[in-house]
Design a protein around this motif. Structure first.
Motif, PDB file in Angstrom:
ATOM      1  N   THR A 146      18.884  38.091 -48.973  1.00 50.28           N
ATOM      2  CA  THR A 146      17.526  38.605 -49.157  1.00 50.28           C
ATOM      3  C   THR A 146      17.551  39.778 -50.125  1.00 50.28           C
ATOM      4  O   THR A 146      17.899  40.898 -49.740  1.00 50.28           O
ATOM      5  N   PRO A 147      17.194  39.575 -51.383  1.00 54.41           N
ATOM      6  CA  PRO A 147      17.265  40.666 -52.361  1.00 54.41           C
ATOM      7  C   PRO A 147      16.273  41.783 -52.052  1.00 54.41           C
ATOM      8  O   PRO A 147      15.177  41.551 -51.535  1.00 54.41           O
ATOM      9  N   CYS A 148      16.664  43.003 -52.393  1.00 58.40           N
ATOM     10  CA  CYS A 148      15.775  44.152 -52.284  1.00 58.40           C
ATOM     11  C   CYS A 148      16.265  45.212 -53.260  1.00 58.40           C
ATOM     12  O   CYS A 148      17.419  45.196 -53.687  1.00 58.40           O
ATOM     13  N   LEU A 149      15.392  46.140 -53.591  1.00 60.17           N
ATOM     14  CA  LEU A 149      15.764  47.167 -54.552  1.00 60.17           C
ATOM     15  C   LEU A 149      16.671  48.222 -53.926  1.00 60.17           C
ATOM     16  O   LEU A 149      17.603  48.719 -54.564  1.00 60.17           O
ATOM     17  N   TRP A 150      16.416  48.568 -52.657  1.00 57.75           N
ATOM     18  CA  TRP A 150      17.170  49.620 -51.971  1.00 57.75           C
ATOM     19  C   TRP A 150      17.674  49.134 -50.620  1.00 57.75           C
ATOM     20  O   TRP A 150      17.056  48.268 -49.987  1.00 57.75           O
ATOM     21  N   ALA A 151      18.781  49.746 -50.171  1.00 56.69           N
ATOM     22  CA  ALA A 151      19.309  49.480 -48.834  1.00 56.69           C
ATOM     23  C   ALA A 151      19.887  50.766 -48.259  1.00 56.69           C
ATOM     24  O   ALA A 151      20.355  51.636 -49.001  1.00 56.69           O
ATOM     25  N   TYR A 152      19.834  50.873 -46.937  1.00 54.73           N
ATOM     26  CA  TYR A 152      20.492  51.969 -46.224  1.00 54.73           C
ATOM     27  C   TYR A 152      21.280  51.370 -45.071  1.00 54.73           C
ATOM     28  O   TYR A 152      20.781  50.487 -44.354  1.00 54.73           O
ATOM     29  N   GLY A 153      22.509  51.867 -44.881  1.00 52.04           N
ATOM     30  CA  GLY A 153      23.313  51.447 -43.743  1.00 52.04           C
ATOM     31  C   GLY A 153      24.164  52.591 -43.245  1.00 52.04           C
ATOM     32  O   GLY A 153      24.746  53.330 -44.048  1.00 52.04           O
ATOM     33  N   CYS A 154      24.238  52.777 -41.925  1.00 55.39           N
ATOM     34  CA  CYS A 154      25.109  53.811 -41.369  1.00 55.39           C
ATOM     35  C   CYS A 154      25.720  53.328 -40.068  1.00 55.39           C
ATOM     36  O   CYS A 154      25.107  52.580 -39.302  1.00 55.39           O
ATOM     37  N   GLY A 155      26.956  53.753 -39.843  1.00 55.55           N
ATOM     38  CA  GLY A 155      27.687  53.428 -38.633  1.00 55.55           C
ATOM     39  C   GLY A 155      29.049  54.087 -38.691  1.00 55.55           C
ATOM     40  O   GLY A 155      29.467  54.594 -39.740  1.00 55.55           O
ATOM     41  N   ALA A 156      29.754  54.085 -37.577  1.00 58.84           N
ATOM     42  CA  ALA A 156      31.085  54.686 -37.544  1.00 58.84           C
ATOM     43  C   ALA A 156      31.948  54.060 -38.631  1.00 58.84           C
ATOM     44  O   ALA A 156      31.934  52.844 -38.825  1.00 58.84           O
ATOM     45  N   GLY A 157      32.702  54.895 -39.365  1.00 57.46           N
ATOM     46  CA  GLY A 157      33.355  54.379 -40.556  1.00 57.46           C
ATOM     47  C   GLY A 157      34.822  54.708 -40.682  1.00 57.46           C
ATOM     48  O   GLY A 157      35.389  55.521 -39.948  1.00 57.46           O
ATOM     49  N   THR A 158      35.432  54.029 -41.641  1.00 55.18           N
ATOM     50  CA  THR A 158      36.730  54.380 -42.200  1.00 55.18           C
ATOM     51  C   THR A 158      36.529  54.387 -43.709  1.00 55.18           C
ATOM     52  O   THR A 158      35.425  54.147 -44.204  1.00 55.18           O
ATOM     53  N   PHE A 159      37.590  54.631 -44.473  1.00 53.75           N
ATOM     54  CA  PHE A 159      37.445  54.550 -45.922  1.00 53.75           C
ATOM     55  C   PHE A 159      36.914  53.185 -46.349  1.00 53.75           C
ATOM     56  O   PHE A 159      36.143  53.077 -47.306  1.00 53.75           O
ATOM     57  N   THR A 160      37.308  52.139 -45.641  1.00 53.67           N
ATOM     58  CA  THR A 160      37.047  50.776 -46.116  1.00 53.67           C
ATOM     59  C   THR A 160      36.149  49.967 -45.195  1.00 53.67           C
ATOM     60  O   THR A 160      36.022  48.759 -45.380  1.00 53.67           O
ATOM     61  N   SER A 161      35.502  50.610 -44.222  1.00 54.95           N
ATOM     62  CA  SER A 161      34.663  49.828 -43.311  1.00 54.95           C
ATOM     63  C   SER A 161      33.558  50.690 -42.726  1.00 54.95           C
ATOM     64  O   SER A 161      33.627  51.922 -42.737  1.00 54.95           O
ATOM     65  N   MET A 162      32.539  49.999 -42.202  1.00 52.87           N
ATOM     66  CA  MET A 162      31.443  50.670 -41.521  1.00 52.87           C
ATOM     67  C   MET A 162      31.019  49.798 -40.344  1.00 52.87           C
ATOM     68  O   MET A 162      30.790  48.586 -40.497  1.00 52.87           O
ATOM     69  N   GLU A 163      30.934  50.405 -39.179  1.00 52.64           N
ATOM     70  CA  GLU A 163      30.616  49.661 -37.965  1.00 52.64           C
ATOM     71  C   GLU A 163      29.150  49.238 -37.954  1.00 52.64           C
ATOM     72  O   GLU A 163      28.261  49.975 -38.377  1.00 52.64           O
ATOM     73  N   GLY A 164      28.918  48.024 -37.481  1.00 56.26           N
ATOM     74  CA  GLY A 164      27.560  47.538 -37.278  1.00 56.26           C
ATOM     75  C   GLY A 164      27.016  46.683 -38.392  1.00 56.26           C
ATOM     76  O   GLY A 164      26.052  45.944 -38.187  1.00 56.26           O
ATOM     77  N   ILE A 165      27.621  46.745 -39.585  1.00 55.19           N
ATOM     78  CA  ILE A 165      27.005  46.057 -40.724  1.00 55.19           C
ATOM     79  C   ILE A 165      27.539  44.646 -40.928  1.00 55.19           C
ATOM     80  O   ILE A 165      26.971  43.880 -41.707  1.00 55.19           O
ATOM     81  N   GLY A 166      28.657  44.287 -40.247  1.00 53.58           N
ATOM     82  CA  GLY A 166      29.256  42.977 -40.481  1.00 53.58           C
ATOM     83  C   GLY A 166      29.654  42.285 -39.197  1.00 53.58           C
ATOM     84  O   GLY A 166      29.096  42.546 -38.128  1.00 53.58           O
ATOM     85  N   ASN A 167      30.637  41.420 -39.292  1.00 54.67           N
ATOM     86  CA  ASN A 167      31.080  40.643 -38.136  1.00 54.67           C
ATOM     87  C   ASN A 167      32.598  40.532 -38.082  1.00 54.67           C
ATOM     88  O   ASN A 167      33.143  39.528 -37.616  1.00 54.67           O
ATOM     89  N   ALA A 168      33.293  41.589 -38.540  1.00 52.12           N
ATOM     90  CA  ALA A 168      34.746  41.497 -38.646  1.00 52.12           C
ATOM     91  C   ALA A 168      35.438  41.495 -37.293  1.00 52.12           C
ATOM     92  O   ALA A 168      36.525  40.943 -37.151  1.00 52.12           O
ATOM     93  N   ASN A 169      34.826  42.108 -36.267  1.00 52.30           N
ATOM     94  CA  ASN A 169      35.474  42.236 -34.969  1.00 52.30           C
ATOM     95  C   ASN A 169      34.404  42.537 -33.928  1.00 52.30           C
ATOM     96  O   ASN A 169      33.202  42.422 -34.203  1.00 52.30           O
ATOM     97  N   SER A 170      34.832  42.947 -32.738  1.00 53.38           N
ATOM     98  CA  SER A 170      33.870  43.226 -31.673  1.00 53.38           C
ATOM     99  C   SER A 170      32.991  44.428 -31.982  1.00 53.38           C
ATOM    100  O   SER A 170      31.926  44.598 -31.389  1.00 53.38           O
ATOM    101  N   TYR A 171      33.437  45.283 -32.917  1.00 51.55           N
ATOM    102  CA  TYR A 171      32.630  46.430 -33.331  1.00 51.55           C
ATOM    103  C   TYR A 171      31.621  46.071 -34.423  1.00 51.55           C
ATOM    104  O   TYR A 171      30.877  46.924 -34.882  1.00 51.55           O
TER     105      TYR A 171
END
Length: 593
Positions: free
Chosen positions: A349-374
């Motif tokens: 779904t294209p859009c001009l702007w996006a915001y995402g926040c969640g617990a992070g590491t240098f290479t990941s952010m919690e809540g935005i994907g489906n990599a694991n139980s987090y």
């Protein structure tokens, strides 16, 4: 405070810490009506509305309104003038803040200043054609350009000296720095804005150093070596500075496109999955050009995934709610409260702007994907899914320290299709509302850097305000609204005159301005006093040797008001690729009419 995720869906409570302001304007009689949605959780006690000019450093007297109010009309305005408003929501437990920059038929900005294009020479020769096109695009958008090349092994002091020399040679005009490639990275401070003591305490990347022309930077006081990553350790005499806050106001807008150390590993020590650095840079320049010329046109809406919640008033995602309403209106912000939906939704779904926040590491952010139980989302997943947004605000632990391998913040720049700019917004909050009336994202970056703890822009809690880590990833000259430029420009000599013709813009425009220069690099002088409604122009003082440019002008309407918005220039002649290692100066100038 360490950034850990909260459970449940706290998007609504985070929203309460923002006031989602938008504006409707009318010319007869002239007035600006501010409006905002009523809170869903609790009826506020009151609202306070303030107004100032954008150049003022403080707000005027408040206009007090009942808590049930959802709009206010300002009738003491003049068409052609922009005004800035602060709307403060008062409740028993907290204050909510909204900001908007509004006006009626605000004049277009033609000469934006002089930009220093600082290029890492590593890939300059391979990208010669794309860099030449970028320079022409910049001139076509109202910039004068001074380009010079540096080595990644140069000292930051040497790079700063080159920038300062050019600024002080023309302080009234040199106002922006575009760092392209792995230009040496300054580090400074004894900070830990993500709260991870002591593992992440010390010096963080500090591109604002290149924008400060007056402050004193020292390297003799901080002695902090507890950080896990040697990059962050800061001891006297190591080339990393002491200052944790900017020692003076930032004068130059600064943005960086750095795609070094972005292999796209899907596991620690795994093989690279991204293209080579030079190809990532080439693709960025191609995206930049396509965006400027409206080769792609993303829907004017925003996606927001808040996987932190209100967090005692820090309300990181209020950065999204607060800014996006001024861009698109509150109804065009799409909330993604369910974890695991951010990457899949944005990839489709294209859009001009996006915001995402969640617990992070240098290479990941919690809540935005489906990599694991987090429900983690990783840098590699963001890029391979090719999320469809041009601008992104992100927030999570570690990733604001962007000079790390495969850092999440820089993943936006590596996106195949659209990604152009990103920022770490939450500690502190970013304030981007001027972009809704045509300002650049670099303007908002500098405004946020200069907005210290006592600055004019607020959140209930705005930790990290004024600290040295505030930085823009992306081209600082980008504007949010793009007008399709005119089609190909042709010329025909008629005696001592030159007859120019072009095909019309695909947008609904009020007309066209014509410019002429002796040199293709400029300065270009405007020949037309008012926009032409036709698609030809006779220059009675022309020359076959002259260089011409035509820009379309649109009366742009956003959720903040109306302004005259010029397109990129269409040129009669094209820039040639420069010789690598040379200094190139290109200029755009306009007369007074």
């Amino acid at each position: 405070m360490i950034l850990a995720a909260t459970t449940g869906q706290a998007t609504e409570t985070t929203l309460e810490y923002a006031v989602e302001v938008s504006a409707a304007v009318q010319t007869a009689p002239p007035q600006i009506t501010l409006s905002w949605p009523q809170d869903a959780m609790v009826l506020p006690d009151a609202y306070s509305v303030y107004r100032k000019r954008s150049t003022d450093t403080s707000w005027g007297l408040a206009i007090e309104l009942p808590g049930s109010t959802t709009s206010w009309t300002d009738k003491k305005i003049k068409p052609g003038t922009a005004y800035e408003y602060q709307v403060v929501k008062h409740t028993e437990r907290f204050l909510g803040y909204g900001y908007i920059y509004s006006g009626i038929n605000v004049p277009m900005s033609e000469h934006r200043g002089t930009l220093l294009l600082v290029v890492d020479r590593t890939h300059a020769a391979e990208l010669a054609l794309e860099l030449a096109r970028l320079q022409q695009d910049l001139v076509g958008d109202g910039w004068s350009v001074i380009r010079f090349e540096v080595s990644p092994t140069d000292s930051v002091a040497r790079v700063k000296s080159l920038i300062k020399a050019r600024h002080f040679a023309d302080p009234a005009n040199v106002n922006c720095v575009f760092l392209f490639g792995h230009v040496p990275v300054p580090y400074s401070g004894n900070i830990v804005p993500d709260g991870h003591f002591p593992a992440h305490q010390g010096a963080w990347p500090c591109d604002g150093y290149y924008g400060d022309m007056d402050g004193v930077w020292t390297d003799c006081l901080v002695n902090q070596s507890t950080a896990e990553d040697p990059r962050n350790r800061n001891v006297p005499g190591d080339g990393k500075f002491d200052q944790s806050t900017f020692p003076a106001r930032i004068k130059l807008m600064v943005g960086r496109v750095d795609l070094s150390h972005m292999p796209g590993r899907q596991s620690e020590g795994g093989p690279p999955t991204f293209p080579r650095e030079v190809e990532l840079l080439r693709n960025y320049l191609n995206k930049d050009h396509k965006f400027r010329t409206k080769a792609f046109d993303l829907p004017r809406r925003a996606m927001l995934g808040d996987y932190f919640g209100a967090r005692d008033g820090e309300a990181f995602a209020a950065s999204g709610w607060r800014n996006f309403s001024t861009f698109f209106g509150a109804t065009n912000i799409i909330s993604l409260p369910r974890q695991g939906t951010w990457i899949p939704t944005l990839s489709a779904t294209p859009c001009l702007w996006a915001y995402g926040c969640g617990a992070g590491t240098f290479t990941s952010m919690e809540g935005i994907g489906n990599a694991n139980s987090y429900k983690d989302g990783t840098t590699a997943q963001v890029v391979h899914a090719d999320i469809k947004a041009a601008f992104a605000l992100c927030f999570g632990s570690w990733l604001g320290d962007w000079d790390a391998e495969d850092d999440m913040l820089r993943s936006v720049l590596a996106l195949p299709s659209y990604g152009l700019a990103s920022a770490w917004s939450g500690r502190p909050h970013w304030f981007l509302h001027h972009m809704a009336l045509g300002e650049t994202i670099g303007y908002s970056a500098r405004l946020t850097q200069n907005n210290g703890p006592r600055g004019p822009y607020h959140n209930q809690l705005n930790n990290g305000a004024g600290q040295i880590h505030i930085a823009l990833m992306g081209d600082p000259t980008l504007r949010m609204h793009v007008v399709a430029p005119p089609g190909p420009l042709s010329s025909q000599a008629k005696g001592r005159s030159i007859n120019l013709s072009w095909t019309p813009s695909i947008d609904s425009v009020v007309g066209y301005h014509v410019y002429r220069a002796t040199d293709l690099e400029g300065p270009f002088k405007r020949l037309t006093s008012t926009p032409l409604t036709g698609t030809n122009y006779l220059d009675k003082e022309g020359s076959v040797a002259a260089n011409y440019m035509v820009r379309a002008v649109k009366l742009e309407t956003s959720a903040s008001g109306t302004y005259y918005n010029p397109s990129e220039g269409t040129f009669l002649k094209q820039f040639a690729a420069p010789i690598a290692g040379s200094q190139i100066i290109a200029q755009h100038d306009t007369p007074s009419h």
